[in-house]
Scaffold this active site. Sequence first.
Site, short mmCIF file in Angstrom:
data_model
loop_
_atom_site.label_atom_id
_atom_site.label_comp_id
_atom_site.label_asym_id
_atom_site.label_seq_id
_atom_site.Cartn_x
_atom_site.Cartn_y
_atom_site.Cartn_z
N LYS A 239 -23.93 -24.57 5.63
CA LYS A 239 -25.21 -25.33 5.44
C LYS A 239 -25.50 -25.49 3.68
O LYS A 239 -24.97 -24.50 3.23
CB LYS A 239 -26.33 -24.53 5.85
CG LYS A 239 -26.43 -24.78 7.49
CD LYS A 239 -27.44 -23.99 7.84
CE LYS A 239 -27.79 -23.60 9.28
NZ LYS A 239 -28.16 -24.96 9.93
N ARG A 313 -25.73 -23.74 20.97
CA ARG A 313 -25.49 -24.18 22.35
C ARG A 313 -24.25 -23.39 23.04
O ARG A 313 -23.88 -23.25 24.09
CB ARG A 313 -25.31 -25.67 22.42
CG ARG A 313 -23.99 -26.14 21.73
CD ARG A 313 -24.19 -27.67 21.33
NE ARG A 313 -25.29 -27.86 20.27
CZ ARG A 313 -25.79 -28.99 19.81
NH1 ARG A 313 -25.21 -30.21 20.42
NH2 ARG A 313 -26.81 -29.41 18.95
#
Length: 459
Positions: A239, A313
């Site tokens: 990120k 997820r």
Amino acid sequence: MPLEFAPADAPAIPLHVIAQDGAEAWAAGQPERIATWVRAAGFTGALGATLLVPGEDGRIEMALAGYGTPQGRARGRFHLAGVAAALPDGDYRLEGLPEERAAEEALGWLLASYAFDRYRDQSAAKARLVAPEGLDAGRLVAIAAGEWLTRDLINTPAADMGPSDLEAACAGLAKEFGAEIDVVRGEALLEKNFPMIHAVGRAAAQEPRLIDMRWGDKGPALTLVGKGVCFDTGGLNLKPGASMGLMKKDMGGAATVLGLARMIMALEVPVKLRVLVPAVENSVSANAFRPGDILTARNGLTVEINNTDAEGRLVLADALSFGAEESPDLMVSMATLTGAARVAVGPDLAPYFTDDGALASALDKAGETVADPVWRLPFHAPYETMIEPGIADLDNAPKGGFGGAITAALFLRRFAGETRYAHFDIYGWSTGNGPARPKGGVGMGARALLDALPGVLSL
């Protein structure tokens, strides 16, 4: 400040709640001394306005709280929490509050006394409230305590809230309420078939782990699954710095289900509760998982990794598969999962997905009742092809950028089996200092789910 209401027999100061269209009529019914003071102060009943009225001896005789207009109140919640923060230390008793707003405002008052003071002294409301008559004060205290736990966990930085610290928090909660806890750590995750939890967390300094807490031996089976990514660098798909600043809150799903679990246990809700928390840190090292890798999940489905920053997820998938093996009556996952959900509904709404219409109706009604707004988004089946890459069964980060919250939810549904299931894609963070919701970690959807459970599970 202790989390409590003032005793019912406390010599409390009257706090008159006055709507904007009723201020003059209220003043006209008071002794001239009080009416003159109120008019001179310019008190109109504007939402959030506060006025202290002295007695002849100079001490506070009463206080006034502006309650605005119905249109103004509809634009927020917990309005008296802002008043609580403005009042001096003391005990107060509400007068004139509409009965249908009593539970919301009493809970908001309790939440206004929260402050995250682990690293420095912080100010919070010091005024105590006598619980309005007819309310279950113990229930409201239990709900507020669960929310305080959620906030503390999210607000704690990753240096003090890594996977081992999150495990310790779970263990402390289990000990407090007599729950059982089991933890699978490190290489044992591979031995016990949690390969995606291991893959995501193996590059971190602290071992990845799956925390499994159980409480209660009667009633329907309820399984809560919370994303426990204690910090998310994005992995090899690193990120940018601006996107990493709030990643201590990426375990907000775990924090929220633990807060909800605390509420359930404190209130002795008759369910067989199970809480599953895959606790990891998504870090960068020589053994980090890579874009292009194909992982095999616990239930046998293969997953192509097209972005290591879509890791939540993956850990949830193994936990959901594990939970589904017992076929609980209801399974709910909560996660700070997608930026797409924030684009869709902003930071204040808790979007959720379910195929169960009765569950959705109960959640929507509960969200309004307890001032915990939720919004249903669809498991849109035509988007299933977007998460099927061809080289593997599933794609963890489909290209295109459209419907990201939906495709993530569809991904998770593949691991819930035939279990009655709902997924919440929450933000877990208050962006400003609103009444009862200071800037920082915040629970979303937990109170709505708690309120919906009796109808949903026929308790």
